[in-house]
Write an enzyme that holds these catalytic residues in place. Structure first.
Site, PDB file in Angstrom:
ATOM      1  N   LYS A  71       0.846  -1.216   0.000  1.00 55.85           N
ATOM      2  CA  LYS A  71       0.000   0.000   0.000  1.00 55.85           C
ATOM      3  C   LYS A  71       0.869   1.249   0.000  1.00 55.85           C
ATOM      4  O   LYS A  71       0.553   2.226  -0.659  1.00 55.85           O
ATOM      5  CB  LYS A  71      -0.871   0.034   1.265  1.00 55.85           C
ATOM      6  CG  LYS A  71      -2.242  -0.531   1.079  1.00 55.85           C
ATOM      7  CD  LYS A  71      -3.103  -0.266   2.285  1.00 55.85           C
ATOM      8  CE  LYS A  71      -2.518  -0.728   3.577  1.00 55.85           C
ATOM      9  NZ  LYS A  71      -2.526  -2.128   3.904  1.00 55.85           N
ATOM     10  N   GLY A  72       1.966   1.187   0.778  1.00 56.84           N
ATOM     11  CA  GLY A  72       2.837   2.365   0.937  1.00 56.84           C
ATOM     12  C   GLY A  72       3.258   2.933  -0.401  1.00 56.84           C
ATOM     13  O   GLY A  72       3.170   4.135  -0.627  1.00 56.84           O
ATOM     14  N   HIS A  77       4.900   1.298   7.654  1.00 54.72           N
ATOM     15  CA  HIS A  77       5.313   1.589   6.283  1.00 54.72           C
ATOM     16  C   HIS A  77       6.703   2.188   6.303  1.00 54.72           C
ATOM     17  O   HIS A  77       7.064   2.925   7.219  1.00 54.72           O
ATOM     18  CB  HIS A  77       4.304   2.468   5.536  1.00 54.72           C
ATOM     19  CG  HIS A  77       3.881   3.691   6.276  1.00 54.72           C
ATOM     20  ND1 HIS A  77       2.747   3.753   7.044  1.00 54.72           N
ATOM     21  CD2 HIS A  77       4.465   4.898   6.367  1.00 54.72           C
ATOM     22  CE1 HIS A  77       2.651   4.955   7.574  1.00 54.72           C
ATOM     23  NE2 HIS A  77       3.669   5.669   7.180  1.00 54.72           N
ATOM     24  N   ARG A  89     -17.576   1.839  26.032  1.00 48.96           N
ATOM     25  CA  ARG A  89     -17.810   3.214  26.507  1.00 48.96           C
ATOM     26  C   ARG A  89     -16.896   3.602  27.664  1.00 48.96           C
ATOM     27  O   ARG A  89     -17.242   4.372  28.531  1.00 48.96           O
ATOM     28  CB  ARG A  89     -19.290   3.409  26.869  1.00 48.96           C
ATOM     29  CG  ARG A  89     -20.169   3.303  25.632  1.00 48.96           C
ATOM     30  CD  ARG A  89     -21.527   2.821  25.901  1.00 48.96           C
ATOM     31  NE  ARG A  89     -21.512   1.469  26.405  1.00 48.96           N
ATOM     32  CZ  ARG A  89     -22.602   0.726  26.595  1.00 48.96           C
ATOM     33  NH1 ARG A  89     -23.774   1.228  26.345  1.00 48.96           N
ATOM     34  NH2 ARG A  89     -22.505  -0.492  27.056  1.00 48.96           N
ATOM     35  N   GLN A 102      -3.747  -2.314   7.213  1.00 53.09           N
ATOM     36  CA  GLN A 102      -3.926  -3.775   7.235  1.00 53.09           C
ATOM     37  C   GLN A 102      -4.659  -4.248   5.964  1.00 53.09           C
ATOM     38  O   GLN A 102      -4.517  -3.619   4.930  1.00 53.09           O
ATOM     39  CB  GLN A 102      -4.662  -4.225   8.507  1.00 53.09           C
ATOM     40  CG  GLN A 102      -3.816  -4.153   9.771  1.00 53.09           C
ATOM     41  CD  GLN A 102      -3.818  -2.787  10.410  1.00 53.09           C
ATOM     42  OE1 GLN A 102      -4.835  -2.111  10.443  1.00 53.09           O
ATOM     43  NE2 GLN A 102      -2.696  -2.363  10.924  1.00 53.09           N
ATOM     44  N   LYS A 115       3.982  -6.506  -6.683  1.00 59.85           N
ATOM     45  CA  LYS A 115       5.117  -7.431  -6.511  1.00 59.85           C
ATOM     46  C   LYS A 115       5.146  -8.545  -7.562  1.00 59.85           C
ATOM     47  O   LYS A 115       5.671  -9.632  -7.322  1.00 59.85           O
ATOM     48  CB  LYS A 115       5.123  -7.993  -5.089  1.00 59.85           C
ATOM     49  CG  LYS A 115       5.264  -6.862  -4.046  1.00 59.85           C
ATOM     50  CD  LYS A 115       5.608  -7.352  -2.678  1.00 59.85           C
ATOM     51  CE  LYS A 115       7.078  -7.285  -2.383  1.00 59.85           C
ATOM     52  NZ  LYS A 115       7.410  -7.438  -0.975  1.00 59.85           N
TER      53      LYS A 115
HETATM   54  P1  IMP Z   1      -3.175  -6.477  16.211  1.00 59.56           P
HETATM   55  O1  IMP Z   1      -3.699  -5.622  15.106  1.00 59.56           O
HETATM   56  O2  IMP Z   1      -1.849  -6.000  16.745  1.00 59.56           O
HETATM   57  O3  IMP Z   1      -4.187  -6.712  17.278  1.00 59.56           O
HETATM   58  O4  IMP Z   1      -2.860  -7.938  15.594  1.00 59.56           O
HETATM   59  C1  IMP Z   1      -3.889  -8.811  15.136  1.00 59.56           C
HETATM   60  C2  IMP Z   1      -3.460  -9.556  13.889  1.00 59.56           C
HETATM   61  O5  IMP Z   1      -3.336  -8.639  12.808  1.00 59.56           O
HETATM   62  C3  IMP Z   1      -2.096 -10.246  14.003  1.00 59.56           C
HETATM   63  O6  IMP Z   1      -2.145 -11.440  13.261  1.00 59.56           O
HETATM   64  C4  IMP Z   1      -1.145  -9.268  13.352  1.00 59.56           C
HETATM   65  O7  IMP Z   1       0.016  -9.898  12.851  1.00 59.56           O
HETATM   66  C5  IMP Z   1      -2.023  -8.727  12.237  1.00 59.56           C
HETATM   67  N1  IMP Z   1      -1.642  -7.385  11.809  1.00 59.56           N
HETATM   68  C6  IMP Z   1      -1.887  -6.225  12.434  1.00 59.56           C
HETATM   69  N2  IMP Z   1      -1.402  -5.188  11.732  1.00 59.56           N
HETATM   70  C7  IMP Z   1      -0.858  -5.698  10.625  1.00 59.56           C
HETATM   71  C8  IMP Z   1      -0.223  -5.114   9.471  1.00 59.56           C
HETATM   72  O8  IMP Z   1      -0.071  -3.902   9.334  1.00 59.56           O
HETATM   73  N3  IMP Z   1       0.188  -5.999   8.513  1.00 59.56           N
HETATM   74  C9  IMP Z   1      -0.003  -7.342   8.615  1.00 59.56           C
HETATM   75  N4  IMP Z   1      -0.583  -7.929   9.669  1.00 59.56           N
HETATM   76  C10 IMP Z   1      -1.012  -7.113  10.660  1.00 59.56           C
END
Ligand code: IMP
Length: 498
Positions: free
Chosen positions: A25-26, A50, A153, A254, A391
């Site tokens: 995305k970056g 990123h 809340r 994400q 990619k």
């Molecule tokens: P959390 O967002 O830290 O709670 O993680 C929950 C899940 O989302 C885990 O499996 C993380 O590895 C994944 N995750 C969170 N942020 C990213 C990201 O930016 N890229 C890829 N996986 C992510």
């Protein structure tokens, strides 16, 4: 096609990921930031990562919007109301920008962004320890607990930092249950977590009360507030006033398969990472978006953290390996890994190495597998049919490229609503239910690779026929439009198909 022609008549566009994040995305936020007047983030928090190159040094940013380097051109960068905002991480990133003499005068932070508190990081990390092998594999940035507090809340928002009395009241209320729960945990583990540099190296720890209430108040309402005050504003209102007038780029975080509402629950993050969550997180509507581009890494895919991944090279062995290994260790462990490897684990390592698939936030090796069309069919139902393939160059030396075209369900009978899913059933559009997804065997179709360098090619029709065959197969099979193909990390290594 030229970018100007592609963007003709568009005012608001968005970029989201159709997979598990980390799809590039970056690069595309940067690509479209040149065109936009406003760049806004609406979901996630310091869990995202990123990479930005500043004065020839590489930095991984988590919270500042990716368009920040364009502030100098008067572009406005917005942290939206849906973001989980950790002021400590944010200030650390502003410090780097200061050091590198990058200005950020046009930055706006929504006063309604959800305020990440030290106990959110603490509970996130404690829960992962308690869950042991059943853990989610979170990034430890407090994402789950902050969104829980918001819906319960009991959350604070960025604006509370500017009003000390109210901040104190809200903090007291939020802490009542938390202190009771904390007393049940092993004090040494709690202390160890609170000593982490990401928690101000123990500043919030108190031997008697565990969490130091006064220190939290002091850091948030003085140290952090004073630094951030001038950027905090009603960004939601600003977005509503400018939509359809200024050129707006919405930056997703994400990926759809990690969405709390649409992903492989519970192995997801805690925000809605789709276009629906993104627009809500900046205060506008999906109807305001002229074009939503969903990114798809091709022709392989990756995942970080736990959870089902049907096409994973090496299956459970890879899953375990990736949660504990490092780039260096796996290079030693698999010296013969190559795109020719017959062993799936080795093939996965080779692709990871060529694609540099190691977490920007956690440094973990990303799990790798072939591109999964059942999941893509599911993703586009929410994010729409317009895609960017990224990619693509990573597999330029692969003799065979496989696509997962459907699954065979191998689990026990399982009711999905009134529908009974039975062993041997073929599934063509993924059912993103972890119980089903973890018991799906991929059915593959092989395609001959193109075996040539592609990064200098400028037009879609100049790409090798074998590559275009795969792109067009995906378009037909998944009813999608591939609008852009990314053939390398650089800006100009981008082909607009149209
Ligand atoms: P959390 O967002 O830290 O709670 O993680 C929950 C899940 O989302 C885990 O499996 C993380 O590895 C994944 N995750 C969170 N942020 C990213 C990201 O930016 N890229 C890829 N996986 C992510």
């Amino acid at each position: 096609m030229e970018l100007n022609e592609f963007m003709k008549d568009k005012k608001t566009i968005s970029i989201v990921c159709n997979q598990w994040g980390d799809t590039g995305k970056g690069k595309f936020v940067d690509y479209f930031a040149k065109w936009a007047d406003i760049i806004a983030r609406g979901t996630g928090g310091a869990n995202a990562g990123h990479t930005i190159i500043l004065n020839e040094k590489k930095y991984v940013f988590h919270l500042v919007p990716s368009g920040i380097l364009y502030d100098v051109d008067g572009k406005i960068n917005i942290v939206g109301n849906g973001v989980a905002f950790d002021p400590r991480f944010f200030i650390e990133e502003l410090d780097i920008l200061d050091k590198e003499k990058v200005q950020y005068n046009n930055l706006k932070i929504s006063l309604n962004a959800k305020l990440v508190m030290p106990y959110h990081l603490l509970f996130d990390r404690l829960k992962e320890v308690s869950l042991g092998s059943g853990k989610i594999g979170t990034t430890g940035r407090g994402i789950g607990p902050i969104y829980v507090d918001h819906y319960d809340r009991k959350g604070l928002v960025v604006n509370d930092m500017l009003n000390k009395n109210l901040f104190e009241k809200k903090l007291k209320r939020a802490l009542v249950d938390k202190l009771k729960v904390l007393s049940l945990y092993d004090k040494n583990i709690v202390k160890e977590i609170l000593m982490h540099p990401q928690l101000e190296s123990g500043a919030f720890y108190n031997d008697e009360t565990i969490l130091d209430y006064n220190k939290i108040v002091e850091y948030y309402t003085e140290k952090y507030a004073n630094r951030l005050r001038k950027y905090i504003c009603d960004a939601e209102q600003f977005m509503k006033e400018n939509v359809h007038k200024k050129k707006i780029l919405l930056e997703g975080a994400q990926g759809l398969l990690l969405s709390i509402d649409h992903g492989s629950y519970p192995y997801v993050t805690s925000s809605d990472t789709t276009i629906t969550g993104l627009v809500k997180g900046v205060g506008i509507s999906e109807k305001d978006v002229d074009l939503n581009l969903g990114i798809v890494k091709a022709f392989y895919m990756t995942r970080v953290g736990q959870g089902p991944f049907p096409t994973e090279f090496g299956g459970v062995i890879s899953d375990k390996h990736c949660s504990s290994s490092t780039k260096e260790a796996e290079q030693e462990m698999y010296p013969n890994a190559s795109l020719e490897s017959k062993d799936e684990m080795e093939l996965g390592v080779a692709i990871r190495f060529i694609g540099q698939e190691y977490g920007a936030t956690t440094k973990r090796p990303r799990r790798t597998g072939w591109l999964d069309l059942p999941l893509l069919r599911k993703a586009v139902l929410t994010n729409g049919p317009d895609l960017i393939l990224t990619k693509v160059d990573v597999l330029s030396n692969a003799k065979i490229i496989k696509l997962c075209t459907a699954y065979e369900y191998t689990g026990e009978d399982y009711y999905y609503g009134s529908e009974l899913v039975k062993t041997g059933d073929t599934i063509t559009t993924a059912i993103v239910d972890s119980n089903i997804l973890s018991q799906c065997k991929p059915i593959y179709k092989g395609f001959p690779g193109w075996l040539s360098e592609i990064s200098k090619i400028k037009e879609y029709k100049g790409l090798p026929q074998n590559l275009r065959n795969i792109v067009e197969y995906i378009e037909k099979e998944c009813k999608v439009n591939v609008r852009i193909v990314s053939i390398g990390p650089e800006r100009d290594e981008t082909i607009i198909k149209g």
